[in-house]
Design an enzyme around this catalytic site. Structure first.
Site, PDB file in Angstrom:
ATOM      1  N   HIS A 190       1.175  -0.789  -0.080  1.00 38.42           N
ATOM      2  CA  HIS A 190      -0.323   0.130  -0.093  1.00 38.42           C
ATOM      3  C   HIS A 190       1.176   0.514  -0.235  1.00 38.42           C
ATOM      4  O   HIS A 190       1.593   1.602   0.998  1.00 38.42           O
ATOM      5  CB  HIS A 190      -0.924  -0.140   1.544  1.00 38.42           C
ATOM      6  CG  HIS A 190      -1.760   1.070   1.480  1.00 38.42           C
ATOM      7  ND1 HIS A 190      -2.829   0.881   0.381  1.00 38.42           N
ATOM      8  CD2 HIS A 190      -2.090   2.009   1.826  1.00 38.42           C
ATOM      9  CE1 HIS A 190      -3.893   2.033   0.716  1.00 38.42           C
ATOM     10  NE2 HIS A 190      -3.276   2.858   1.561  1.00 38.42           N
ATOM     11  N   ASP A 222       1.184   5.779  -0.392  1.00 38.58           N
ATOM     12  CA  ASP A 222      -0.065   6.393   0.157  1.00 38.58           C
ATOM     13  C   ASP A 222       0.468   7.196  -0.733  1.00 38.58           C
ATOM     14  O   ASP A 222       1.347   7.729  -0.886  1.00 38.58           O
ATOM     15  CB  ASP A 222      -0.616   6.733   1.384  1.00 38.58           C
ATOM     16  CG  ASP A 222      -1.090   5.744   2.331  1.00 38.58           C
ATOM     17  OD1 ASP A 222      -2.414   5.762   2.042  1.00 38.58           O
ATOM     18  OD2 ASP A 222      -1.006   6.003   3.683  1.00 38.58           O
ATOM     19  N   ASP A 258      -7.951   0.796   2.568  1.00 38.53           N
ATOM     20  CA  ASP A 258      -7.764   1.772   3.160  1.00 38.53           C
ATOM     21  C   ASP A 258      -8.513   3.606   3.017  1.00 38.53           C
ATOM     22  O   ASP A 258      -8.036   4.444   3.642  1.00 38.53           O
ATOM     23  CB  ASP A 258      -6.338   2.212   3.310  1.00 38.53           C
ATOM     24  CG  ASP A 258      -5.941   3.475   3.903  1.00 38.53           C
ATOM     25  OD1 ASP A 258      -6.436   3.153   5.010  1.00 38.53           O
ATOM     26  OD2 ASP A 258      -5.090   3.945   4.339  1.00 38.53           O
ATOM     27  N   HIS A 310      -7.219   9.217  -0.822  1.00 39.00           N
ATOM     28  CA  HIS A 310      -7.861   9.391   0.545  1.00 39.00           C
ATOM     29  C   HIS A 310      -6.705  10.029   1.980  1.00 39.00           C
ATOM     30  O   HIS A 310      -7.617   9.475   2.883  1.00 39.00           O
ATOM     31  CB  HIS A 310      -8.320   7.221   1.044  1.00 39.00           C
ATOM     32  CG  HIS A 310      -7.088   6.542   1.450  1.00 39.00           C
ATOM     33  ND1 HIS A 310      -6.182   6.245  -0.459  1.00 39.00           N
ATOM     34  CD2 HIS A 310      -6.177   6.503   1.905  1.00 39.00           C
ATOM     35  CE1 HIS A 310      -5.898   5.152  -0.122  1.00 39.00           C
ATOM     36  NE2 HIS A 310      -5.254   4.904   1.780  1.00 39.00           N
TER      37      HIS A 310
HETATM   38 ZN   LIG Z   1      -3.582   4.586   2.529  1.00 40.26          ZN
END
Ligand SMILES: [Zn+2]
Length: 981
Positions: free
Chosen positions: A237, A239, A349, A549
């Site tokens: 993941h 970000d 997420d 997000h």
């Molecule tokens: Zn995230």
């Protein structure tokens, strides 16, 4: 297993792991430091490198240091596996401290981070570079304010100490034994007391005494007795921005993806699922070798593109059309670059999921949905891991929440055992997905995790485990599952409720950019000229990436918002420029006034044009010439004392500027709760226990200060078409000025607000107690609306103490209702008969000064007879957000509508040029939640019409006669219409 045995076995394990690496040979370092933004490898090669030794400091925060590393493998090590072991000064976990990309032969090679500390050495002469990023650790909670990253990036102090750089031998048989032992010990610790646990413990103890590998092999060879199958997918993941800016996420991708590609060569059965096309686009642009490697591994089936959106976007805040474009651009990228169509929406997420998502998944050709985030719910844990999620329109999608409750699995035996044990739908579906690899800040799987996967494939005490692709899991799991339960409506996230409000400037820029693009597209189509496709493509992708997000929700560091606000202002400017030139063309030269209306309903409104208020009639999705000199006939509006009124409403306020009455003259009823005050600004203490920028804790309600004191209140304008009163207030270190505006003939009472906000840990809301009683309120979401309760009967109701909405919320009883509209806000609470809109927050983590400074926003109260649908609440909210535009020009044609629909139930969200042709795309949806037959009349040059999916692929032709199309819509149905000339 008793405590003593446990301690001894752990000690044995640590000894075995420590014995994997032995011997040491030195590596020599030189460095070249770059203070500002990162540079390319070619630029780095032109640098002047100076001497550097292990133990030296390097790296002021956010700077880059290039290390040239050289050495020679000792002759005596011939035939051994040699590794370079590196510790560049890690302080924290992978992705949240310094990290490096190793370059070999001028190409990205593998990442070096806390969990990828060694590089395999395959030649006698060692010569490679490290591009080391001095990424400081951000602070997400604590008593002291988080550091400003904008300030920290100016700091000259080196932040890290280079601790280790040496060549070592990696003993393969020692490694095998150590990992076997570790896996068995983890498994024994995860198992309940019983035969299998005793048997493994005995084997481990025997091995500790005898060092006989056969003992471990025997314990590992007993096959799994479990009926549960885990499909394990490597993942990282990343970000797209969070505790680092976008530019660093780009490099995180390069590091993580290099490692993933290298591990695929090493482990042919290894599969890596990777989402977010925007990140792939970065690779294509900045790291062509990595992108080429990805392309090859996608073709080989090892690298799996997953997800369908351009980024893993927030789903509470973007508009419906923006969500549609997330799918359009996301899926098109994968299809164009890899010939691969993803079928799942992958949002592990994201902070809540609107009831319109299932339809958007299906309309873009998908069937599946994945998240795990609802396992974080603070009140009610989800009852299922595998189920059918049914949206507000009735579309159902097969949905899976990986039962490990993480997307950053470590592949420990314990996590695998608990994953199967905690799975809530074993009797309906014997299969679950497991995502492993370091994530959030990237990193991805480490080799030992894949080794663990091999050892846990089929072993007694654990479920069966296979390395798999997510797509294969979804295909098999959905086919074999039976009697699944159905969850209807939104998947509300019972946490992070502050993200509807935090970083309000970015949220406002997002709303304005969404509207600006809507206009730019529509008016460009209207000109019939060359369409600015590439400019719009770039602008849309800017908007979409900033809906990531951690960006739009407000949970990032200050640097991210410096970038986001600049980027979104850029989008607004580009789109505004496109609109201005298109409208100039459409209006032509002349001295009349031409009004443009982007909304799909005709409007009659008071508009300020060339310094003068006038009432204007504007056609749907179109424009009209108006005679600026003609007098406006409308009922007069006036202010007298502390009262203003038009033909519909009479509004009264007290000496504090608080509303004492809103009398509906038509309905002959009082709108406000008797004795209560309206538009009360309420200031709460806002100290969430954790996740400062993210959370509002329910106990914020224990403190509330009504902002009563009025600095000044003055009548600014009094009829005949508009009345406006200004109220100025001071509180704490802040000032707030509100202009209350009522137009002739309108039920919409606007509050145009400017705030200079300097509070800390405060939450500001506007409250309207209204004389309406209903157990439910209605909130606009993307492409529709949902109802939520106005009471706290159940834990589910209680948990929704702060909810998100798009442009309006409505509280209605039989025959009457009140809507609260906004032009850039997203947080609401309606408890009993008090409607409140969330205006501003002031967290200190991870951005120490989030939201401080100037803000502009408008909200409005719209009391109305009847149901919100018939009363025109949806149209009023659209109008508040999309003001009429007036330009000077002389139009041959007096009025023109690009599209007219004969029912207000159907709303046109977008008119754009098709991505792949000159056809026109019209996106519309049924907005009332009811069935209808709509007639759509278009003035666009069109001879054929097709219904398409969101990716603009034709599904069926619909008949068209003289520009007229008849459509049947079911509740909340989204239709994408393609018009071909
Ligand atoms: Zn995230």
């Amino acid at each position: 297993m008793d405590v003593l045995a446990r301690t001894e076995l752990k000690a044995t394990r640590d000894q075995l792991l420590a014995a994997v690496e032995r011997e040491s040979a030195p590596l020599e370092l030189t460095t070249f430091a770059v203070r500002d933004e990162p540079i390319t490898f070619a630029e780095a090669m032109r640098g002047e490198y100076r001497a550097f030794k292990v133990g030296d400091r390097w790296g002021p925060p956010w700077s880059t240091t290039w290390f040239h590393i050289r050495g020679r493998v000792p002759e005596a090590w011939a035939g051994k596996r040699v590794i370079a072991v590196l510790d560049i000064g890690f302080e924290g976990s992978t992705g949240f401290t310094c990290e490096a990309l190793a370059w070999r032969d001028g190409k990205p090679w593998r990442a070096v981070d806390p969990n990828h500390r060694w590089l395999p050495i395959t030649s006698g002469d060692v010569d490679f570079y490290l591009e080391a990023a001095a990424n400081p650790k951000a602070v997400v909670s604590g008593p002291d304010k988080a550091p400003s990253m904008i300030a920290l990036r100016e700091s000259p102090e080196p932040a890290f100490i280079f601790r280790q750089a040496e060549l070592r031998i990696q003993d393969q048989s020692a490694r095998t034994l150590a990992l076997d032992f570790k896996t068995l010990l983890d498994l024994a610790l995860a198992l309940p007391d019983g035969d299998r646990r005793a048997q493994i413990t005995e084997a481990l103890e025997k091995f500790a005494q005898t060092n006989d590998p056969a003992v471990l092999a025997a314990a590992m060879s007993r096959p799994s007795q479990s009926s549960h199958q885990i499909s394990a997918v490597g993942h990282a993941h990343i970000d797209t921005a969070w505790l680092w800016p976008l530019r660093e996420a780009r490099r995180k991708c390069a590091r993580t993806f290099s490692t993933a590609l290298a591990l695929m060569d090493q482990y042919p059965d290894y599969r890596f699922a990777c989402s977010q096309p925007a990140q792939y686009a970065w690779m294509k642009e900045s790291y062509p070798e990595i992108f080429d490697g990805i392309r090859k591994k996608v073709a080989a089936g090892q690298w799996e593109p997953v997800g369908s959106m351009w980024v893993e976007a927030d789903c509470n805040l973007p508009s419906g059309e923006a969500l549609a474009r997330q799918f359009l651009h996301g899926k098109r990228f994968f299809m164009k670059e890899f010939g691969y169509e993803t079928k799942e929406l992958w949002l592990p997420d994201v902070f809540g999921y609107p009831g319109s998502l299932p339809q958007l998944i299906a309309e873009s050709g998908g069937n599946f949905f994945l998240t795990q985030k609802l396992s974080w719910n603070d009140t009610n844990k989800p009852a299922h891991h595998t189920f059918i999620w049914e949206g507000i329109d009735g579309t159902g999608v097969f949905t899976h929440f990986p039962p490990a409750d993480t997307y950053n699995g470590d592949f420990s035996a314990g996590q695998i055992v608990h994953s199967a044990a905690d799975f809530k739908d074993q009797d309906r579906s014997p299969r679950s997905l497991y995502l492993f690899g370091w994530g959030d800040g990237g990193g991805g799987p480490e080799p030992d995790m894949i080794e663990s996967a091999h050892r846990l494939r089929n072993i007694d005490g654990a479920p069966r485990v296979e390395l798999s692709r997510a797509a294969d899991f979804f295909a098999v799991a959905s086919a074999e599952a039976h009697d699944l339960t159905t969850w209807v409506g939104e998947l509300y996230f019972e946490l992070h409720r502050g993200t509807y409000t935090t970083q309000s400037r970015t949220k406002r820029a997002n709303r304005r950019a969404e509207q600006a693009l809507r206009e730019a597209e529509m008016w460009s189509v209207a000109t019939g000229d060359s369409y600015p496709a590439s400019e719009l493509d770039v602008a849309w992708k800017q908007l979409l990436i900033n809906q990531f997000h951690d960006i739009l929700p407000g949970s990032s560091i200050d640097w991210v918002y410096e970038d986001a606000e600049r980027a979104l202002e850029g989008v607004i400017e580009v789109a505004g420029g496109i609109t201005t030139s298109a409208q100039a063309k459409l209006a032509g030269a002349g001295e009349n006034l031409v009004v443009f209306n982007v909304n799909s309903h005709a409007r009659r409104e008071v508009v300020e044009a060339e310094g003068r208020l006038t009432i204007i009639d504007a056609p749907a999705c179109g424009w009209a010439t108006i005679d600026a000199a003609a007098p406006s006939h409308e009922d007069a509006i006036s202010v007298a004392g502390r009262t203003m009124e038009n033909s519909l409403l009479r509004v009264g306020w007290d000496e504090h500027g608080l509303l004492t009455s809103i009398w509906d003259k038509q309905a002959r009823r009082e709108v406000l709760t008797p004795g209560a005050r309206g538009n009360v600004l309420q200031l709460h203490d806002d100290n969430p226990k954790q996740w400062d920028a993210w959370d509002v804790d329910i106990d914020y309600r224990k403190s509330a200060t009504d902002l009563i004191a009025l600095e000044a209140g003055e009548v600014e304008l009094s009829g005949p078409l508009r009345a406006a009163v200004t109220f100025r207030r001071k509180f704490g270190a802040s000032t707030l000025e509100q202009r209350m505006v009522l137009d002739a003939g309108s039920r919409v009472l606007r509050f145009e607000t400017e705030v200079d906000w300097h509070e800390e840990h405060k939450f500001l809301k506007a409250a309207f107690p209204v004389a309406v009683r209903s157990p439910r309120a209605t909130y606009e979401i993307q492409f529709g609306h949902v109802e939520r309760t106005t009471h706290t009967n159940t834990s589910w109701d209680q948990a929704r103490f702060e909810v998100c909405a798009q442009r309006w919320a409505d509280l209605g009883e039989a025959g009457y209702g009140v809507a609260l509209l906004n032009d850039c806000k997203y947080g609401y609470d309606i408890l009993g008969s008090v409607m409140r809109l969330s205006l501003l927050r002031a967290p200190t983590h991870p951005d120490p000064t989030a939201d401080r400074g100037r803000h502009r926003f408008t909200y409005a109260l719209m009391p109305h007879p009847g149901d919100f649908r018939e009363a025109g609440v949806i149209a009023a909210a659209e109008d508040l957000n999309n003001p009429l535009r007036v330009v000077r020009g002389g139009l041959a044609e007096e009025r023109r509508s690009l599209i007219e629909v004969d029912t207000p139930q159907v709303v046109v969200e977008a008119i754009k040029r098709a991505e792949d042709s000159d056809a026109v795309i019209v996106r519309l949806y049924e907005s009332w939640g009811g069935r209808c037959r709509a007639h759509l009349q278009t003035a666009l040059a069109a001879s054929r019409a097709f219904l398409c999916d969101l990716l603009e692929r034709n599904r069926e032709e619909v008949s068209m006669h003289d520009g007229m199309i008849e459509l049947e819509l079911s509740p909340f149905k989204i239709l994408t219409l393609k018009l071909e000339a």
